[in-house]
Design an enzyme around this catalytic site. Structure first.
Site, PDB file in Angstrom:
ATOM      1  N   SER A  21      41.417  38.869  42.890  1.00 33.30           N
ATOM      2  CA  SER A  21      42.374  39.814  42.317  1.00 33.30           C
ATOM      3  C   SER A  21      41.889  41.252  42.470  1.00 33.30           C
ATOM      4  O   SER A  21      40.719  41.568  42.291  1.00 33.30           O
ATOM      5  CB  SER A  21      42.568  39.500  40.835  1.00 33.30           C
ATOM      6  OG  SER A  21      43.420  40.450  40.244  1.00 33.30           O
ATOM      7  N   LYS A  45      47.117  40.938  42.161  1.00 38.41           N
ATOM      8  CA  LYS A  45      46.642  42.101  41.399  1.00 38.41           C
ATOM      9  C   LYS A  45      46.749  41.886  39.892  1.00 38.41           C
ATOM     10  O   LYS A  45      47.740  41.344  39.415  1.00 38.41           O
ATOM     11  CB  LYS A  45      47.474  43.313  41.815  1.00 38.41           C
ATOM     12  CG  LYS A  45      46.892  44.636  41.424  1.00 38.41           C
ATOM     13  CD  LYS A  45      47.500  45.730  42.269  1.00 38.41           C
ATOM     14  CE  LYS A  45      47.013  47.098  41.848  1.00 38.41           C
ATOM     15  NZ  LYS A  45      45.609  47.181  41.497  1.00 38.41           N
ATOM     16  N   ASN A 128      41.762  37.378  32.732  1.00 39.54           N
ATOM     17  CA  ASN A 128      40.665  38.312  32.959  1.00 39.54           C
ATOM     18  C   ASN A 128      40.170  38.900  31.634  1.00 39.54           C
ATOM     19  O   ASN A 128      40.774  39.821  31.097  1.00 39.54           O
ATOM     20  CB  ASN A 128      41.163  39.422  33.897  1.00 39.54           C
ATOM     21  CG  ASN A 128      40.096  40.446  34.214  1.00 39.54           C
ATOM     22  OD1 ASN A 128      38.945  40.317  33.802  1.00 39.54           O
ATOM     23  ND2 ASN A 128      40.484  41.483  34.931  1.00 39.54           N
ATOM     24  N   CYS A 131      37.283  42.795  32.727  1.00 50.30           N
ATOM     25  CA  CYS A 131      37.415  44.044  33.476  1.00 50.30           C
ATOM     26  C   CYS A 131      36.620  45.156  32.799  1.00 50.30           C
ATOM     27  O   CYS A 131      36.869  45.499  31.649  1.00 50.30           O
ATOM     28  CB  CYS A 131      38.879  44.460  33.578  1.00 50.30           C
ATOM     29  SG  CYS A 131      39.083  45.992  34.504  1.00 50.30           S
ATOM     30  N   LYS A 166      38.292  34.262  33.428  1.00 45.17           N
ATOM     31  CA  LYS A 166      37.388  35.018  34.316  1.00 45.17           C
ATOM     32  C   LYS A 166      36.392  35.800  33.472  1.00 45.17           C
ATOM     33  O   LYS A 166      36.778  36.666  32.684  1.00 45.17           O
ATOM     34  CB  LYS A 166      38.181  35.954  35.223  1.00 45.17           C
ATOM     35  CG  LYS A 166      37.306  36.612  36.296  1.00 45.17           C
ATOM     36  CD  LYS A 166      38.139  37.322  37.347  1.00 45.17           C
ATOM     37  CE  LYS A 166      37.263  37.863  38.454  1.00 45.17           C
ATOM     38  NZ  LYS A 166      38.045  38.522  39.523  1.00 45.17           N
ATOM     39  N   ILE A 192      31.830  35.575  38.936  1.00 45.06           N
ATOM     40  CA  ILE A 192      31.816  36.623  37.915  1.00 45.06           C
ATOM     41  C   ILE A 192      32.791  37.748  38.311  1.00 45.06           C
ATOM     42  O   ILE A 192      33.201  37.815  39.472  1.00 45.06           O
ATOM     43  CB  ILE A 192      30.388  37.215  37.768  1.00 45.06           C
ATOM     44  CG1 ILE A 192      29.915  37.760  39.110  1.00 45.06           C
ATOM     45  CG2 ILE A 192      29.439  36.164  37.231  1.00 45.06           C
ATOM     46  CD1 ILE A 192      28.579  38.502  39.112  1.00 45.06           C
ATOM     47  N   ASN A 193      33.085  38.605  37.354  1.00 41.96           N
ATOM     48  CA  ASN A 193      33.739  39.863  37.666  1.00 41.96           C
ATOM     49  C   ASN A 193      32.652  40.861  38.058  1.00 41.96           C
ATOM     50  O   ASN A 193      31.485  40.521  38.171  1.00 41.96           O
ATOM     51  CB  ASN A 193      34.561  40.356  36.463  1.00 41.96           C
ATOM     52  CG  ASN A 193      35.726  41.245  36.893  1.00 41.96           C
ATOM     53  OD1 ASN A 193      35.619  42.047  37.806  1.00 41.96           O
ATOM     54  ND2 ASN A 193      36.856  41.097  36.220  1.00 41.96           N
ATOM     55  N   GLY A 218      30.258  43.752  45.782  1.00 43.86           N
ATOM     56  CA  GLY A 218      29.751  43.754  47.144  1.00 43.86           C
ATOM     57  C   GLY A 218      28.580  42.801  47.300  1.00 43.86           C
ATOM     58  O   GLY A 218      28.174  42.131  46.351  1.00 43.86           O
TER      59      GLY A 218
END
Length: 303
Positions: A21, A45, A128, A131, A166, A192-193, A218
């Site tokens: 997402s 999204k 989620n 965030c 999440k 993971i987020n 990343g």
């Protein structure tokens, strides 16, 4: 021939590769580049109850082996996602999708999930609670087992489809939070987020992103994500989606050996829009290289 198919809470996926997402929009931008139906699924999204413009700019900062983003859940709100985005998405993607939902209260989460649960295209709800880029929402629910469990119960009470929670890595004990979600009825866990990070602009002496801090993602976070998937797999009896720094078919297999049934690809899509396509295409050859006939045989194989 190798078997790349996996079953995620009753959802049969042609392969375990799922764009994460926030890195794949609603799919149709990528559909202009290649046939996105080669994907297992994708998580669209992050959606909130009301429309959100997101955080002020600049929102992105470069890092060694990754990037920091602070977009702030910019989206048109759940009503417009259902009335405008899903019909457009259906024209380019014929499989069930994963609906990623965020909120600022228990009621927010329940409202949006109940609405999206009724949509035929939605196969799984990804809630989620992780965030890092919004205040008084998202991650604040995911750092406390009781709060995460409360969100889980509220969403499960108004939905019929599988619910994946999440989780954020910005905690000292992710296992206790995952177990609390499982006990509250979660069908699966995504982890993971992004991690919380920042950069400072040496010319101005100020943080590079306007929100000061943002989500670090990343390849640099892959070992952390892998470790957390490994730990949670040992503690729960529900399926996991592994996310964080995945760049290659080899990374997908590593995540699955740690315990993931499916794997989401995030930041790689922002660097290379063909990242998921290349991973899907490379997966059979990498499986053959390591004498893997069926991906289902390796889930949790490192334990």
């Amino acid at each position: 021939m190798v078997n790349t198919k996996v079953n995620l809470c009753g959802l049969q996926l042609d392969n375990p590769v799922i764009p994460a997402s926030g890195t794949f929009g609603y799919g149709y931008e990528f559909a202009e580049l290649y046939d996105i139906n080669i994907l297992g699924s994708f998580s669209f999204k992050g959606t909130t109850r009301e429309p959100r413009f997101g955080n002020p700019t600049p929102r992105i900062a470069d890092c060694t082996a990754g990037l920091i983003n602070s977009v702030g859940l910019q989206n048109p709100g759940v009503e417009k996602v259902i009335s405008q985005e899903l019909p457009k998405l259906k024209k380019v993607f014929s499989k069930p999708v994963i609906a990623n939902v965020s909120g600022f209260s228990v009621d927010d989460y329940a409202y949006s999930c109940e609405k999206l649960d009724k949509e035929e295209q939605v196969g799984i709800l990804e809630v989620n609670v992780s965030c890092p880029n919004v205040h008084h929402g998202g991650m604040s629910f995911g750092t406390d087992p009781k709060a995460a469990a409360e969100i889980t119960r509220a969403v499960k009470a108004v939905t019929t489809k599988p619910v994946f929670i999440k989780l954020t890595p910005n905690v000292t004990d992710i296992v206790s939070i995952a177990k609390a979600c499982e006990e509250a009825g979660a069908d699966g866990i995504s982890l993971i987020n992004t991690m919380l990070g920042m950069r400072i602009d040496l010319k101005t002496g100020k943080p590079t992103v306007a929100n000061k801090k943002g989500g670090f993602s990343g390849p640099a976070v892959f070992p952390v994500a892998l470790r957390m998937v490994y730990e949670v797999y040992e503690a729960v009896n529900i399926p996991l989606i592994g996310v964080g720094g995945v760049q290659s078919a080899e990374n997908v297999i590593e995540m699955m050996m740690a315990g993931a049934t499916a794997v989401e690809v995030g930041a790689a899509n922002l660097v290379n829009p063909f990242a998921c396509k290349e991973i899907v295409e490379n997966l059979p050859a990498v499986m053959e290289k390591y004498n893997i006939k069926d991906l289902n045989d390796i889930i949790g194989g490192a334990h």
